[in-house]
Design a protein around this motif. Structure first.
Motif, PDB file in Angstrom:
ATOM      1  N   ARG A   1      -6.556  10.528   4.553  1.00 41.98           N
ATOM      2  CA  ARG A   1      -7.657  10.044   3.709  1.00 41.98           C
ATOM      3  C   ARG A   1      -7.813  10.896   2.455  1.00 41.98           C
ATOM      4  O   ARG A   1      -8.156  10.397   1.379  1.00 41.98           O
ATOM      5  CB  ARG A   1      -8.962  10.027   4.512  1.00 41.98           C
ATOM      6  CG  ARG A   1      -9.046   8.899   5.536  1.00 41.98           C
ATOM      7  CD  ARG A   1     -10.451   8.811   6.137  1.00 41.98           C
ATOM      8  NE  ARG A   1     -10.612   7.629   6.976  1.00 41.98           N
ATOM      9  CZ  ARG A   1     -10.321   7.577   8.264  1.00 41.98           C
ATOM     10  NH1 ARG A   1      -9.851   8.680   8.883  1.00 41.98           N
ATOM     11  NH2 ARG A   1     -10.486   6.467   8.955  1.00 41.98           N
ATOM     12  N   GLN A   2      -7.586  12.199   2.589  1.00 46.57           N
ATOM     13  CA  GLN A   2      -7.648  13.095   1.441  1.00 46.57           C
ATOM     14  C   GLN A   2      -6.615  12.688   0.396  1.00 46.57           C
ATOM     15  O   GLN A   2      -6.906  12.676  -0.808  1.00 46.57           O
ATOM     16  CB  GLN A   2      -7.397  14.539   1.893  1.00 46.57           C
ATOM     17  CG  GLN A   2      -7.334  15.554   0.761  1.00 46.57           C
ATOM     18  CD  GLN A   2      -6.970  16.957   1.256  1.00 46.57           C
ATOM     19  OE1 GLN A   2      -6.955  17.213   2.458  1.00 46.57           O
ATOM     20  NE2 GLN A   2      -6.671  17.858   0.347  1.00 46.57           N
ATOM     21  N   VAL A   3      -5.411  12.346   0.836  1.00 45.71           N
ATOM     22  CA  VAL A   3      -4.346  11.946  -0.087  1.00 45.71           C
ATOM     23  C   VAL A   3      -4.761  10.697  -0.861  1.00 45.71           C
ATOM     24  O   VAL A   3      -4.636  10.635  -2.096  1.00 45.71           O
ATOM     25  CB  VAL A   3      -3.039  11.684   0.691  1.00 45.71           C
ATOM     26  CG1 VAL A   3      -1.964  11.139  -0.240  1.00 45.71           C
ATOM     27  CG2 VAL A   3      -2.558  12.967   1.372  1.00 45.71           C
ATOM     28  N   LEU A   4      -5.260   9.696  -0.145  1.00 45.82           N
ATOM     29  CA  LEU A   4      -5.658   8.451  -0.810  1.00 45.82           C
ATOM     30  C   LEU A   4      -6.840   8.677  -1.747  1.00 45.82           C
ATOM     31  O   LEU A   4      -6.911   8.082  -2.826  1.00 45.82           O
ATOM     32  CB  LEU A   4      -5.996   7.392   0.235  1.00 45.82           C
ATOM     33  CG  LEU A   4      -4.856   6.969   1.167  1.00 45.82           C
ATOM     34  CD1 LEU A   4      -5.342   5.912   2.153  1.00 45.82           C
ATOM     35  CD2 LEU A   4      -3.660   6.457   0.386  1.00 45.82           C
ATOM     36  N   GLU A   5      -7.765   9.551  -1.338  1.00 44.58           N
ATOM     37  CA  GLU A   5      -8.923   9.818  -2.189  1.00 44.58           C
ATOM     38  C   GLU A   5      -8.508  10.510  -3.483  1.00 44.58           C
ATOM     39  O   GLU A   5      -9.014  10.183  -4.565  1.00 44.58           O
ATOM     40  CB  GLU A   5      -9.940  10.678  -1.440  1.00 44.58           C
ATOM     41  CG  GLU A   5     -11.197  10.948  -2.254  1.00 44.58           C
ATOM     42  CD  GLU A   5     -12.203  11.809  -1.521  1.00 44.58           C
ATOM     43  OE1 GLU A   5     -13.385  11.764  -1.899  1.00 44.58           O
ATOM     44  OE2 GLU A   5     -11.808  12.530  -0.580  1.00 44.58           O
ATOM     45  N   VAL A   6      -7.575  11.452  -3.398  1.00 40.50           N
ATOM     46  CA  VAL A   6      -7.076  12.118  -4.611  1.00 40.50           C
ATOM     47  C   VAL A   6      -6.500  11.082  -5.577  1.00 40.50           C
ATOM     48  O   VAL A   6      -6.761  11.117  -6.780  1.00 40.50           O
ATOM     49  CB  VAL A   6      -6.014  13.178  -4.248  1.00 40.50           C
ATOM     50  CG1 VAL A   6      -5.248  13.627  -5.492  1.00 40.50           C
ATOM     51  CG2 VAL A   6      -6.668  14.379  -3.576  1.00 40.50           C
ATOM     52  N   ALA A   7      -5.742  10.156  -5.039  1.00 40.34           N
ATOM     53  CA  ALA A   7      -5.136   9.123  -5.886  1.00 40.34           C
ATOM     54  C   ALA A   7      -6.212   8.274  -6.562  1.00 40.34           C
ATOM     55  O   ALA A   7      -6.118   7.974  -7.767  1.00 40.34           O
ATOM     56  CB  ALA A   7      -4.217   8.245  -5.052  1.00 40.34           C
ATOM     57  N   ARG A   8      -7.233   7.907  -5.808  1.00 42.97           N
ATOM     58  CA  ARG A   8      -8.289   7.081  -6.394  1.00 42.97           C
ATOM     59  C   ARG A   8      -9.080   7.860  -7.439  1.00 42.97           C
ATOM     60  O   ARG A   8      -9.409   7.329  -8.516  1.00 42.97           O
ATOM     61  CB  ARG A   8      -9.223   6.559  -5.295  1.00 42.97           C
ATOM     62  CG  ARG A   8      -8.545   5.566  -4.335  1.00 42.97           C
ATOM     63  CD  ARG A   8      -9.585   4.840  -3.486  1.00 42.97           C
ATOM     64  NE  ARG A   8     -10.376   5.757  -2.665  1.00 42.97           N
ATOM     65  CZ  ARG A   8     -10.083   6.112  -1.427  1.00 42.97           C
ATOM     66  NH1 ARG A   8      -8.983   5.648  -0.844  1.00 42.97           N
ATOM     67  NH2 ARG A   8     -10.874   6.934  -0.749  1.00 42.97           N
ATOM     68  N   LEU A   9      -9.384   9.132  -7.146  1.00 39.92           N
ATOM     69  CA  LEU A   9     -10.139   9.944  -8.099  1.00 39.92           C
ATOM     70  C   LEU A   9      -9.365  10.152  -9.397  1.00 39.92           C
ATOM     71  O   LEU A   9      -9.954  10.254 -10.473  1.00 39.92           O
ATOM     72  CB  LEU A   9     -10.492  11.298  -7.474  1.00 39.92           C
ATOM     73  CG  LEU A   9     -11.549  11.274  -6.364  1.00 39.92           C
ATOM     74  CD1 LEU A   9     -11.700  12.646  -5.733  1.00 39.92           C
ATOM     75  CD2 LEU A   9     -12.890  10.787  -6.913  1.00 39.92           C
TER      76      LEU A   9
ATOM     77  N   VAL B   1       0.842  -1.187   0.000  1.00 39.88           N
ATOM     78  CA  VAL B   1       0.000   0.000   0.000  1.00 39.88           C
ATOM     79  C   VAL B   1       0.883   1.245   0.000  1.00 39.88           C
ATOM     80  O   VAL B   1       1.969   1.254   0.583  1.00 39.88           O
ATOM     81  CB  VAL B   1      -0.952  -0.013   1.230  1.00 39.88           C
ATOM     82  CG1 VAL B   1      -0.171   0.054   2.530  1.00 39.88           C
ATOM     83  CG2 VAL B   1      -1.971   1.116   1.173  1.00 39.88           C
ATOM     84  N   PHE B   2       0.412   2.274  -0.672  1.00 33.50           N
ATOM     85  CA  PHE B   2       1.078   3.581  -0.663  1.00 33.50           C
ATOM     86  C   PHE B   2       0.875   4.219   0.704  1.00 33.50           C
ATOM     87  O   PHE B   2      -0.228   4.200   1.250  1.00 33.50           O
ATOM     88  CB  PHE B   2       0.461   4.462  -1.754  1.00 33.50           C
ATOM     89  CG  PHE B   2       0.864   5.908  -1.721  1.00 33.50           C
ATOM     90  CD1 PHE B   2       1.986   6.355  -2.405  1.00 33.50           C
ATOM     91  CD2 PHE B   2       0.100   6.842  -1.022  1.00 33.50           C
ATOM     92  CE1 PHE B   2       2.347   7.696  -2.377  1.00 33.50           C
ATOM     93  CE2 PHE B   2       0.455   8.176  -1.003  1.00 33.50           C
ATOM     94  CZ  PHE B   2       1.582   8.597  -1.681  1.00 33.50           C
ATOM     95  N   HIS B   3       1.943   4.800   1.262  1.00 35.36           N
ATOM     96  CA  HIS B   3       1.840   5.422   2.584  1.00 35.36           C
ATOM     97  C   HIS B   3       1.826   6.943   2.496  1.00 35.36           C
ATOM     98  O   HIS B   3       0.918   7.581   3.025  1.00 35.36           O
ATOM     99  CB  HIS B   3       2.984   4.946   3.479  1.00 35.36           C
ATOM    100  CG  HIS B   3       2.790   5.270   4.925  1.00 35.36           C
ATOM    101  ND1 HIS B   3       3.147   6.484   5.474  1.00 35.36           N
ATOM    102  CD2 HIS B   3       2.260   4.536   5.947  1.00 35.36           C
ATOM    103  CE1 HIS B   3       2.848   6.482   6.770  1.00 35.36           C
ATOM    104  NE2 HIS B   3       2.316   5.317   7.088  1.00 35.36           N
ATOM    105  N   HIS B   4       2.806   7.544   1.859  1.00 38.43           N
ATOM    106  CA  HIS B   4       2.812   9.005   1.730  1.00 38.43           C
ATOM    107  C   HIS B   4       3.838   9.446   0.688  1.00 38.43           C
ATOM    108  O   HIS B   4       4.668   8.657   0.243  1.00 38.43           O
ATOM    109  CB  HIS B   4       3.109   9.683   3.073  1.00 38.43           C
ATOM    110  CG  HIS B   4       4.503   9.444   3.573  1.00 38.43           C
ATOM    111  ND1 HIS B   4       4.822   8.444   4.463  1.00 38.43           N
ATOM    112  CD2 HIS B   4       5.677  10.083   3.308  1.00 38.43           C
ATOM    113  CE1 HIS B   4       6.116   8.477   4.717  1.00 38.43           C
ATOM    114  NE2 HIS B   4       6.660   9.467   4.030  1.00 38.43           N
ATOM    115  N   LEU B   5       3.756  10.706   0.325  1.00 35.90           N
ATOM    116  CA  LEU B   5       4.712  11.325  -0.588  1.00 35.90           C
ATOM    117  C   LEU B   5       5.043  12.710  -0.062  1.00 35.90           C
ATOM    118  O   LEU B   5       4.146  13.464   0.319  1.00 35.90           O
ATOM    119  CB  LEU B   5       4.115  11.432  -1.999  1.00 35.90           C
ATOM    120  CG  LEU B   5       5.078  11.800  -3.127  1.00 35.90           C
ATOM    121  CD1 LEU B   5       5.925  10.588  -3.502  1.00 35.90           C
ATOM    122  CD2 LEU B   5       4.297  12.271  -4.367  1.00 35.90           C
TER     123      LEU B   5
END
Length: 267
Positions: A232-240, A96-100
Motif C-alpha cells: 500500500r505504501q508503494v501505491l500511495e507514493v505513486a499516487r502522491l 494495474v501496476f504490481h511492483h518494481l
C-alpha cells in the motif's frame, strides 16, 4: 526508435511465445538518470532495507521505496511502455501496476534457477495475464550473465519452482538473450519460465556490473496477491507523486488481495 512494425510482429507472436525483446527501447536521457539512482539505491542500503522489510514485516516498512526515486517513477509510467502494455495482445486497456524491483549485480554474479513469476496461489489458470518488464538500462552482454527463456511455457499451469531442480541448465527450445544495447527492455508473460545464467568470473577489462530494473503489471478483473507487505505504501507514493495521471486504476488498491506472509515467503 524501434520500428513499429518490428514491435507489432513480436506482439502478434506473444500469445504463443510469451516474450518480446525491445533493443534500445528507453530514451538515453532516462537511462542516464536511472543508472545513478540504482547506484544510490544499492549503496545507501535502501535496497537491503526493502528486502529486510519483506522478510521481516514486523520490523516495519522501509524508509524508501523504488517509486520515491524520480527516474524510477518515470520508468514505471513511461508512456511508450504503458501504450505497449495496453495493446489487446498484451494486457489490454485496463491494467494495474504490481511492483518494481531495482538491482545492480557485480561482475561474476551467480545465476538463478529456472522459475516463473506469475502471482497466483494455488496456480490454477492463466485467464488474466501478468507481464514483467525487464529493463536492462546498461544493456546486456554475455559476460554479465544472459537471460534464457523457454518459449510457450507460460501456457502451462505449474508452480513457480517446477523447473528449479534443473538449476540453470540449457533446455531444448530455449532462447538466450545476452547481447542488448543500453536502455533495452524484455517483456515476459510472468508465467514464462526463465533463468539468469551465472556470469563468468571477473577479468581485466570487464564491462562492470549488471543493472536490471523489473516492473510488473496485471490485467484488471481479478484480485492479485501483493509481493511486499508494504504494497500500500508503494501505491500511495505513486499516487502522491501524480504518476497515475490519466490512468486512475494504475495504482488503485482495489485490485489486490491482502498480503499473506506465509504464501509470499514459504513460511
Amino acid at each position: 526508435m524501434i520500428d513499429a512494425h518490428f514491435i507489432e510482429s513480436q506482439v502478434e507472436d506473444f500469445a504463443e511465445r510469451g516474450f518480446l525483446v525491445l533493443p534500445g527501447f528507453l530514451p538515453s536521457d532516462l537511462v542516464d538518470r536511472l543508472v545513478p539512482e540504482v547506484d544510490k539505491w544499492v549503496e545507501t542500503g535502501w535496497r537491503q532495507q526493502s528486502v529486510d522489510a519483506s522478510l521481516r514485516p514486523d520490523a516495519g516498512p522501509p524508509q524508501m521505496v523504488e517509486l520515491d526515486l524520480p527516474a524510477h517513477g518515470e520508468l514505471a509510467v513511461h508512456p511508450p511502455l504503458l501504450d505497449l502494455l495496453g495493446h489487446p495482445g498484451l494486457l489490454g486497456e485496463s491494467f494495474v501496476f504490481h511492483h518494481l524491483h531495482s538491482d545492480r549485480r557485480p561482475a561474476g554474479g551467480a545465476g538463478k534457477s529456472w522459475h516463473h513469476d506469475y502471482e497466483q496461489e494455488p496456480q490454477r489458470d492463466r485467464r488474466f495475464p501478468m507481464i514483467h518488464a525487464l529493463h536492462y538500462i546498461r544493456g546486456l552482454r554475455p559476460e554479465w550473465g544472459g537471460l534464457a527463456v523457454l518459449p510457450g511455457s507460460h501456457r502451462e499451469v505449474a508452480g513457480k519452482d517446477a523447473r528449479s531442480g534443473l538449476g540453470t541448465d540449457v533446455l531444448p527450445g530455449e532462447v538466450v538473450v545476452d547481447d542488448l544495447p543500453p536502455g533495452s527492455t524484455v517483456l515476459l508473460h510472468s508465467a514464462l519460465f526463465h533463468t539468469r545464467r551465472a556470469a563468468p568470473a571477473p577479468h581485466a577489462g570487464d564491462a562492470g556490473p549488471r543493472y536490471m530494473i523489473d516492473g510488473s503489471y496485471c490485467r484488471t478483473g481479478t484480485l492479485w496477491p501483493p509481493v511486499k507487505p508494504y504494497w500500500r505504501q508503494v501505491l500511495e507514493v505513486a499516487r502522491l507523486r501524480g504518476l497515475d495521471a490519466g490512468r486512475p486504476e494504475l495504482f488503485s488498491e482495489r485490485h489486490f488481495s491482502e498480503y499473506e506472509r506465509d504464501r509470499r515467503h514459504g513460511g
